[in-house]
Motif scaffolding. Structure first.
Motif, PDB file in Angstrom:
ATOM      1  N   ASP A  85       0.828  -1.203   0.000  1.00 22.68           N
ATOM      2  CA  ASP A  85       0.000   0.000   0.000  1.00 22.68           C
ATOM      3  C   ASP A  85       0.868   1.261   0.000  1.00 22.68           C
ATOM      4  O   ASP A  85       2.096   1.187   0.019  1.00 22.68           O
ATOM      5  CB  ASP A  85      -0.950  -0.015   1.201  1.00 22.68           C
ATOM      6  CG  ASP A  85      -0.230   0.063   2.534  1.00 22.68           C
ATOM      7  OD1 ASP A  85       0.978  -0.193   2.584  1.00 22.68           O
ATOM      8  OD2 ASP A  85      -0.888   0.382   3.541  1.00 22.68           O
ATOM      9  N   ARG A  86       0.202   2.420  -0.036  1.00 19.84           N
ATOM     10  CA  ARG A  86       0.940   3.691  -0.102  1.00 19.84           C
ATOM     11  C   ARG A  86       1.874   3.881   1.088  1.00 19.84           C
ATOM     12  O   ARG A  86       3.016   4.284   0.922  1.00 19.84           O
ATOM     13  CB  ARG A  86      -0.035   4.867  -0.160  1.00 19.84           C
ATOM     14  CG  ARG A  86      -0.744   4.990  -1.481  1.00 19.84           C
ATOM     15  CD  ARG A  86      -1.548   6.244  -1.569  1.00 19.84           C
ATOM     16  NE  ARG A  86      -2.548   6.298  -0.503  1.00 19.84           N
ATOM     17  CZ  ARG A  86      -3.271   7.358  -0.212  1.00 19.84           C
ATOM     18  NH1 ARG A  86      -3.124   8.468  -0.883  1.00 19.84           N
ATOM     19  NH2 ARG A  86      -4.151   7.332   0.752  1.00 19.84           N
ATOM     20  N   LYS A  87       1.392   3.583   2.285  1.00 18.97           N
ATOM     21  CA  LYS A  87       2.227   3.748   3.478  1.00 18.97           C
ATOM     22  C   LYS A  87       3.452   2.842   3.406  1.00 18.97           C
ATOM     23  O   LYS A  87       4.543   3.236   3.788  1.00 18.97           O
ATOM     24  CB  LYS A  87       1.431   3.460   4.744  1.00 18.97           C
ATOM     25  CG  LYS A  87       0.410   4.527   5.057  1.00 18.97           C
ATOM     26  CD  LYS A  87      -0.336   4.206   6.335  1.00 18.97           C
ATOM     27  CE  LYS A  87      -1.370   5.262   6.646  1.00 18.97           C
ATOM     28  NZ  LYS A  87      -2.115   4.941   7.872  1.00 18.97           N
ATOM     29  N   VAL A 105       6.012   4.380   1.008  1.00 21.13           N
ATOM     30  CA  VAL A 105       6.676   5.558   1.582  1.00 21.13           C
ATOM     31  C   VAL A 105       7.657   5.134   2.670  1.00 21.13           C
ATOM     32  O   VAL A 105       8.788   5.644   2.730  1.00 21.13           O
ATOM     33  CB  VAL A 105       5.636   6.574   2.108  1.00 21.13           C
ATOM     34  CG1 VAL A 105       6.311   7.704   2.869  1.00 21.13           C
ATOM     35  CG2 VAL A 105       4.820   7.129   0.946  1.00 21.13           C
ATOM     36  N   GLU A 122      -1.327  12.850  -2.682  1.00 25.48           N
ATOM     37  CA  GLU A 122      -1.276  11.515  -2.067  1.00 25.48           C
ATOM     38  C   GLU A 122      -0.039  11.362  -1.188  1.00 25.48           C
ATOM     39  O   GLU A 122      -0.115  10.842  -0.081  1.00 25.48           O
ATOM     40  CB  GLU A 122      -1.238  10.429  -3.142  1.00 25.48           C
ATOM     41  CG  GLU A 122      -2.544  10.123  -3.804  1.00 25.48           C
ATOM     42  CD  GLU A 122      -2.388   9.051  -4.872  1.00 25.48           C
ATOM     43  OE1 GLU A 122      -3.301   8.225  -4.960  1.00 25.48           O
ATOM     44  OE2 GLU A 122      -1.376   9.039  -5.593  1.00 25.48           O
ATOM     45  N   ASP A 159      -0.340  13.555   1.982  1.00 28.01           N
ATOM     46  CA  ASP A 159      -1.281  12.952   2.936  1.00 28.01           C
ATOM     47  C   ASP A 159      -0.687  11.722   3.620  1.00 28.01           C
ATOM     48  O   ASP A 159      -0.860  11.521   4.821  1.00 28.01           O
ATOM     49  CB  ASP A 159      -2.584  12.572   2.234  1.00 28.01           C
ATOM     50  CG  ASP A 159      -3.396  13.788   1.782  1.00 28.01           C
ATOM     51  OD1 ASP A 159      -3.096  14.912   2.241  1.00 28.01           O
ATOM     52  OD2 ASP A 159      -4.313  13.593   0.971  1.00 28.01           O
ATOM     53  N   THR A 160       0.021  10.914   2.854  1.00 26.79           N
ATOM     54  CA  THR A 160       0.629   9.702   3.412  1.00 26.79           C
ATOM     55  C   THR A 160       1.727  10.060   4.404  1.00 26.79           C
ATOM     56  O   THR A 160       1.813   9.463   5.482  1.00 26.79           O
ATOM     57  CB  THR A 160       1.187   8.813   2.281  1.00 26.79           C
ATOM     58  OG1 THR A 160       0.134   8.529   1.355  1.00 26.79           O
ATOM     59  CG2 THR A 160       1.733   7.506   2.832  1.00 26.79           C
ATOM     60  N   LEU A 182       1.724   9.115   8.411  1.00 27.79           N
ATOM     61  CA  LEU A 182       2.807   8.353   9.040  1.00 27.79           C
ATOM     62  C   LEU A 182       3.434   9.120  10.197  1.00 27.79           C
ATOM     63  O   LEU A 182       3.818   8.524  11.206  1.00 27.79           O
ATOM     64  CB  LEU A 182       3.859   7.961   7.995  1.00 27.79           C
ATOM     65  CG  LEU A 182       3.402   6.892   6.999  1.00 27.79           C
ATOM     66  CD1 LEU A 182       4.407   6.774   5.851  1.00 27.79           C
ATOM     67  CD2 LEU A 182       3.227   5.555   7.694  1.00 27.79           C
TER      68      LEU A 182
END
Length: 76
Positions: free
Chosen positions: A2-4, A7, A37, A40-41, A45
């Motif tokens: 996923d995005r998290k 990152v 995106e 925001d991520t 975090l």
């Protein structure tokens, strides 16, 4: 992943990184994130305590003591 996860992987690889450095790493890995995106991520975090941000530079949050781990494992 996923995005998290992406990152976190970028910050782990770069150690100390600015927004642009993280964005460049993700682009090179083939994971195109919009600016919104990614912002925001990163904010999420930092709010979760997984990353630290100081003067526009991100890094992994320092590990807390073993006491916190035990509290998470066994509760109060």
């Amino acid at each position: 992943m996923d995005r998290k996860g992406w990152v976190m992987r970028a910050v782990e690889a770069l150690r100390f990184a600015t927004f642009k450095e993280i964005q460049r790493y993700l682009d090179e890995e083939g994971e195109a994130f919009s600016k919104k995106e990614l912002e925001d991520t990163l904010k999420a975090l930092v709010a979760e305590g997984r990353l630290e941000e100081k003067e526009g530079t991100y890094r992994l949050a320092r590990k807390k003591g073993g006491r916190e781990a035990l509290e998470k494992l066994f509760g109060d």
